[in-house]
Design a protein around this motif. Structure first.
Motif, PDB file in Angstrom:
ATOM      1  N   ASP B 316       0.890  -1.161   0.000  1.00  0.00           N
ATOM      2  CA  ASP B 316       0.000   0.000   0.000  1.00  0.00           C
ATOM      3  C   ASP B 316       0.929   1.213   0.000  1.00  0.00           C
ATOM      4  O   ASP B 316       1.427   1.637   1.040  1.00  0.00           O
ATOM      5  N   LEU B 317       1.177   1.754  -1.191  1.00  0.00           N
ATOM      6  CA  LEU B 317       2.261   2.721  -1.332  1.00  0.00           C
ATOM      7  C   LEU B 317       1.748   4.127  -1.643  1.00  0.00           C
ATOM      8  O   LEU B 317       0.885   4.308  -2.506  1.00  0.00           O
ATOM      9  N   ASP B 318       2.314   5.067  -0.912  1.00  0.00           N
ATOM     10  CA  ASP B 318       2.005   6.479  -1.148  1.00  0.00           C
ATOM     11  C   ASP B 318       2.956   6.958  -2.250  1.00  0.00           C
ATOM     12  O   ASP B 318       4.176   6.850  -2.115  1.00  0.00           O
ATOM     13  N   LYS B 319       2.399   7.461  -3.336  1.00  0.00           N
ATOM     14  CA  LYS B 319       3.272   7.803  -4.468  1.00  0.00           C
ATOM     15  C   LYS B 319       4.166   9.010  -4.160  1.00  0.00           C
ATOM     16  O   LYS B 319       5.144   9.261  -4.879  1.00  0.00           O
ATOM     17  N   ARG B 352       3.056  -7.209   4.614  1.00  0.00           N
ATOM     18  CA  ARG B 352       2.581  -5.895   4.140  1.00  0.00           C
ATOM     19  C   ARG B 352       3.746  -4.941   4.045  1.00  0.00           C
ATOM     20  O   ARG B 352       4.615  -4.909   4.902  1.00  0.00           O
ATOM     21  N   ILE B 353       3.728  -4.152   2.990  1.00  0.00           N
ATOM     22  CA  ILE B 353       4.713  -3.079   2.893  1.00  0.00           C
ATOM     23  C   ILE B 353       3.939  -1.801   2.604  1.00  0.00           C
ATOM     24  O   ILE B 353       3.205  -1.709   1.635  1.00  0.00           O
ATOM     25  N   VAL B 354       4.031  -0.877   3.549  1.00  0.00           N
ATOM     26  CA  VAL B 354       3.168   0.301   3.523  1.00  0.00           C
ATOM     27  C   VAL B 354       4.020   1.558   3.627  1.00  0.00           C
ATOM     28  O   VAL B 354       4.972   1.606   4.407  1.00  0.00           O
ATOM     29  N   THR B 355       3.694   2.575   2.825  1.00  0.00           N
ATOM     30  CA  THR B 355       4.339   3.879   3.022  1.00  0.00           C
ATOM     31  C   THR B 355       3.266   4.929   3.259  1.00  0.00           C
ATOM     32  O   THR B 355       2.211   4.909   2.627  1.00  0.00           O
TER      33      THR B 355
END
Lengths: 226, 424
Positions: B316-319, B352-355
């Motif tokens: 879930d990545l913040d661009k 999960r990999i989240v930014t």
């Protein structure tokens, strides 16, 4: 196909030379920069395998020489240093690929084959072993006239086996080839087992028999089936 | 070191100097006041003598004493042993009828004998002027003391900056000194012996540290470098053995062990070398990196592995999320965190990999740690007991974070191990 091996360690050079000859490459050896320069002047080669750390200078100088003289030679560098800078400068100075010591011979073979396929000396993009053939340009594999539906890693795995036909490939060597250091060795063997199981199933279903044999709980060997 | 009761050197000397000055002034004040008293006594005594004399003279001439009644009061007495009567002095206040103010007086009472008659004479002298003189002297002393104290404090405050400038600059150099910068400290100009000595010592220390550091670095580099060639030879010999069917038929388990150990050794060398290089800050091409494409590349590289282990991975990545870091180091961090998650993740839920905002989180499900969380980032903890795992992955991550100014955190929450990286 003629190769120049530039490596100062005598034992390693002898081993590599016999390995390369086994793989049907005509190989000459130079232990120093000077010797290599001489050989490059006097003879023609298709590929040079160059160690960076040489007693009379850096192998990178030789790479620069070859590129400056516009000699039509593909170059693979061997580096003992894992430093990114070495790899970057190596590739920037005109090498086609690099390999970090210590490497698996199967990996060296795969890299050489890959460079040759890419280079203009061998226009064939096909690697064949019995009924199985791989088109490296289209990244497709075939059993007879049946196209195999492989994932990217399964395709890489098959190609690695085929260029190292009849050779026992250790699991470490295969895992490193496929995933580099993305994975812990401890976990990798299960993955590899699953991958090989899937690949085998697909080849068997297409009528290619079972060319991939497990050997001594150490690794696998590709033996062509006819 | 306990810094709770620490003072600046200058404040300390100022304080001590003030206390010393105070005692010196008090002593001189006592001395001065005593001398003043003596002077006053002498003056008044002279005055009394004069009037004693005059009283005696007037008595002898049997004259009226009215002329001097302001100064002397005389009564005749009967004294049997007048010789034994010792003059008595006392200080007192007398009301001035005109000004209605009480004024200080000194009174001397004595016996004067004239012929056979004894007289009790009481002489008096207004001592107001003398008292005023004493007060003035005392006041002046206090003023001088206060003035001096102020000057000392002011002087020290104003000049401390000036005198201590070289000291502070040397301190600043010490503070900003980093091992491996090689350059000797810039000389600080000063003619204070202590500071010169301190500077010489610091320079010598830096040179020694740099020398040791260079040696160690060269040693490590040579070790790592020179090890690789023998290892390559070993590996190629090993592969010849592996290729030999007869050898393998008879000795495959020994060959396998040797092969595994060579692999382990070479990986160890490479990783320790990498760790040293990171510690030496050799990767310093920091730039602001938009993390989304990099993370996506890593997820892509491992998603087959994840699937083979019956795990799933969610990103879930913040661009807009960025990190300031050397690109090569970012790869190391992501590779190791994801490798860790794959190794220890259980299929209870996704990796999960989240930014978001300034934070990057990598989490995986799994049983709680069986050891203190602080040990997680230590080298060779080997808590998992897996021989093939080097036990260096997380310490690499921590080292990278340290040199890149990124804060790394770990928590166990809701059955998940969560590693978070946040820009400081």
């Amino acid at each position: 196909m003629k190769l120049l091996l530039v490596e100062d360690n005598a034992i390693l050079a002898a081993d590599l030379q016999s390995f390369l000859q086994e793989n049907r490459f005509v190989t000459e050896h130079a232990a120093t920069l000077a010797e290599a320069r001489e050989k490059l002047n006097d003879y023609e080669y298709d590929l040079a395998i160059i160690d960076i750390g040489l007693p009379d200078g850096s192998g990178l100088e030789l790479v620069a020489d070859i590129r400056n003289q516009r000699l039509p030679i593909a170059i693979l560098i061997l580096t003992a240093r894992d430093a990114v800078e070495d790899k970057v400068t190596g590739l920037e100075s005109g090498a086609d690929d690099y390999l970090t010591k210590p490497f698996h011979l199967a990996e060296l073979n795969a890299r050489i084959r890959s460079i040759i396929r890419r280079s203009r000396f061998d226009r064939s993009n096909m690697v064949e072993a019995g009924k199985i053939s791989v088109d490296t340009l289209a990244s497709e594999a075939w059993v007879g006239d049946k196209r195999l539906n492989l994932t990217r890693k399964e395709y890489d795995l098959l190609l690695y086996f085929m260029v190292n036909e009849n050779r026992l490939l250790t699991r470490e060597s295969i895992v490193e080839h496929l995933w580099g250091d993305h994975i812990d060795q401890a976990d990798s063997f299960d993955f590899l087992y699953n991958h090989i199981k899937n690949l085998r199933k697909k080849i068997v279903q297409a009528g290619g028999g079972n060319p991939i044999r497990a050997m001594y709980a150490m690794g696998y060997k590709f033996i062509r089936t006819d | 070191m306990n810094n709770r009761h620490a003072f600046k050197l200058l404040s300390k000397t100022t304080l001590i100097y003030l206390v010393f000055t105070f005692f010196a002034f008090s002593a001189s004040a006592v001395l001065l006041m005593r001398n003043t008293d003596r002077f006053i006594d002498k003056e008044i005594e002279g005055y009394f003598r004069y009037y004693e004399h005059r009283v005696q003279k007037l008595l002898r001439m049997d004259r009226q004493l009215q002329d001097i009644e302001r100064h002397a009061f005389v009564v005749s007495i009967e004294a049997t042993e007048p010789a034994e009567f010792v003059p008595v002095y006392r200080d007192t206040l007398i009301l001035n009828a005109e000004t209605e103010a009480r004024q200080p007086y000194r009174i001397k009472t004595l016996v004067i004998r004239e012929e056979d008659q004894a007289y009790l004479v009481s002489l008096r002298r207004n001592s107001e002027d003398f008292e005023k003189l004493k007060e003035m002297i005392f006041g002046a002393l206090i003023q001088v003391f206060i003035g001096l104290a102020l000057v000392i404090v002011l002087f020290n405050t104003l000049l401390s900056g000036h005198f201590f400038q070289p000291f502070n600059r040397i301190l600043q150099q010490m503070k900003s000194y980093k091992v491996g910068t090689a350059a000797s400290p810039q000389p600080v100009r000063t003619n204070t012996v202590e500071f010169i000595r301190m500077q010489q010592l610091f320079t010598r220390m830096v040179e020694r540290i740099e020398g040791d550091y260079r040696n160690l670095k060269e040693y490590t580099e040579h070790m790592a470098h020179e090890l690789q060639t023998p290892l390559t030879v070993m590996r190629s010999k090993m592969e010849s053995l592996i290729a030999d069917t007869q050898v393998m038929r008879r000795h495959h388990s020994a060959v396998k062990i040797l092969s595994d150990e060579i692999t382990h050794l070479s990986k160890l060398g490479t990783t320790l070398n990498l760790l040293t290089k990171i510690e030496n800050q050799e990767f310093n091409r920091s730039e602001r990196i938009v993390t989304q494409p990099v993370i996506e590349r890593h997820v892509e590289a491992i998603h087959e592995l994840v699937a083979l282990k019956s795990l799933t991975i969610e990103a879930d990545l913040d661009k807009d999320h960025t990190l300031v870091i050397d690109p090569f180091l970012l790869d190391i961090v992501l590779k190791n965190l994801l490798r860790n998650a794959i190794s220890y993740g259980t299929p209870n839920g996704p990796i999960r990999i989240v930014t978001f905002a300034d934070t990057l989180e990598v989490s995986n499900y799994g049983a709680p740690l069986s050891f203190p969380a602080e040990k997680l980032f230590e080298r060779f903890s080997h808590h998992n007991g897996l021989r093939a795992s080097l036990g260096l992955g997380l310490s690499l991550v921590k080292k990278v974070c340290e040199v890149s100014g990124i804060e790394i955190g770990y928590v166990y929450r809701d059955g998940q191990h969560v590693f978070s990286l946040s820009s400081v």
